[in-house]
Design an enzyme around this catalytic site. Structure first.
Site, PDB file in Angstrom:
ATOM      1  N   ASP A   1       0.867  -1.170   0.000  1.00 24.47           N
ATOM      2  CA  ASP A   1       0.000   0.000   0.000  1.00 24.47           C
ATOM      3  C   ASP A   1       0.915   1.234   0.000  1.00 24.47           C
ATOM      4  O   ASP A   1       2.109   1.146   0.324  1.00 24.47           O
ATOM      5  CB  ASP A   1      -0.863  -0.060   1.268  1.00 24.47           C
ATOM      6  CG  ASP A   1      -1.624   1.219   1.504  1.00 24.47           C
ATOM      7  OD1 ASP A   1      -2.271   1.705   0.564  1.00 24.47           O
ATOM      8  OD2 ASP A   1      -1.555   1.745   2.641  1.00 24.47           O
TER       9      ASP A   1
ATOM     10  N   ASP B   1      -0.156   5.112   0.887  1.00 27.64           N
ATOM     11  CA  ASP B   1      -0.403   6.065   1.975  1.00 27.64           C
ATOM     12  C   ASP B   1      -0.498   5.355   3.323  1.00 27.64           C
ATOM     13  O   ASP B   1      -1.271   4.420   3.487  1.00 27.64           O
ATOM     14  CB  ASP B   1      -1.709   6.830   1.717  1.00 27.64           C
ATOM     15  CG  ASP B   1      -1.621   7.693   0.479  1.00 27.64           C
ATOM     16  OD1 ASP B   1      -1.117   8.816   0.584  1.00 27.64           O
ATOM     17  OD2 ASP B   1      -2.040   7.235  -0.601  1.00 27.64           O
TER      18      ASP B   1
ATOM     19  N   ASP C   1      -1.977  -0.377   5.811  1.00 24.14           N
ATOM     20  CA  ASP C   1      -2.352   0.231   7.098  1.00 24.14           C
ATOM     21  C   ASP C   1      -3.854   0.368   7.295  1.00 24.14           C
ATOM     22  O   ASP C   1      -4.302   0.719   8.387  1.00 24.14           O
ATOM     23  CB  ASP C   1      -1.735   1.629   7.213  1.00 24.14           C
ATOM     24  CG  ASP C   1      -2.406   2.618   6.283  1.00 24.14           C
ATOM     25  OD1 ASP C   1      -2.490   2.312   5.072  1.00 24.14           O
ATOM     26  OD2 ASP C   1      -2.855   3.682   6.755  1.00 24.14           O
TER      27      ASP C   1
HETATM   28 MG   LIG Z   1      -2.980   3.160   3.241  1.00 26.23          MG
END
Ligand SMILES: [Mg+2]
Length: 273
Positions: free
Chosen positions: A34, A36, A215
């Site tokens: 991922d 961000d 995240d």
């Molecule tokens: Mg993310």
């Protein structure tokens, strides 16, 4: 065999270090990340997000290693992902939570099927009609659908536009995902997840082993499709099905640096049997 000292990589949980050592021996490794909150710290202005330098260096080293592919898997549109990540050559890209893919020479990012194209035409007809009937409403083409924008309409007109669109489409929304946001109603004929995307990436790369790090809640779909010998790393707090967790993007970068070092030819523990 390697001369990696016991306890290394420093700064990581020993179990994660062991898992990375296991991954490093895979003939074909896919490292799917991922962006961000994982490679890049989350910032207030989305366009200003940048990968941590250590993370980017690790990605470059992994790309340089035989039998290793790297993919970025983001909720951003592909265009926005390219802008903020400035992807090095050879990186596979997934945008819009799996709706858009850029896999080597495959530049058909969405690749809609006949049924999806038919739904798209229905949507286009209805939404163009609504935009024509309601002042201040306009339609934006999206990767696999349309967004009806009403920011420029009065509040009653905006409401009317949304009601008209949903009313006209009520019986024709089979296979269409609707997301309602501020001054926007989004219709997508493709409902993809990061899990779908990760499966596509695995097939495309014929990976023997996968590292996935993310995240957010949408990354859970990717963790869920990992196989027993794959490694999932949740970045930051929150519930997860991933087997491992790191505190933040800085610690995720430590893991990537460690994996890149372990994966270097001559360094990794390889089972040649
Ligand atoms: Mg993310």
């Amino acid at each position: 065999m390697t001369a990696v000292p016991s306890g290394w990589p420093a700064g990581l949980a020993p179990e994660l270090g062991d898992a990375l050592r296991g991954l490093a021996g895979a003939p074909r490794l896919l490292v799917a990340l991922d962006f961000d909150g994982t490679l890049a710290p989350v910032v207030d202005v989305p366009g200003e997000a940048r990968a941590l330098p250590e993370a980017r260096d690790a990605v470059l080293r992994l790309l340089d290693t035989p039998g290793t592919r790297v993919a970025l898997v983001s909720g951003r549109s592909l265009e926005s992902l390219v802008e903020v990540s400035d992807p090095p050559a050879g990186v596979l890209l997934v945008g819009s939570h799996g709706i858009e893919l850029r896999l080597d020479d495959a530049h058909d990012p969405v690749g809609l099927g006949a049924e999806e194209l038919a739904r798209l035409e229905t949507l286009r007809g209805v939404l163009d009609g609504v935009a024509g009937a309601v002042e201040g409403a306009w339609v934006e083409a999206k990767p696999a659908g349309f967004a009806l924008h009403t920011r420029l309409a009065s509040a009653p007109d905006a409401r009317r536009a949304h009601e008209l669109a949903l009313g006209e489409l009520r019986d024709r929304l089979d296979g269409v995902t609707v997301r309602s946001g501020k001054d926007i109603l989004e219709f997508s004929v493709r409902s993809a997840t990061k899990g779908d995307a990760l499966e596509r990436l695995c097939a495309h790369t014929a990976a023997d082993a996968v590292l996935y790090a993310g995240d957010d809640a949408t990354d859970e779909d990717a963790f869920a499709v990992l196989r027993p010998d794959d490694v999932g790393i949740k970045v930051g707090p929150g519930p997860t099905v991933a087997a491992f967790r790191v505190a933040d993007p800085a610690e995720a970068a430590v893991a990537l640096v460690a994996l890149a070092a372990l994966r270097q030819p001559g360094r990794a523990v390889r089972n040649e049997n």
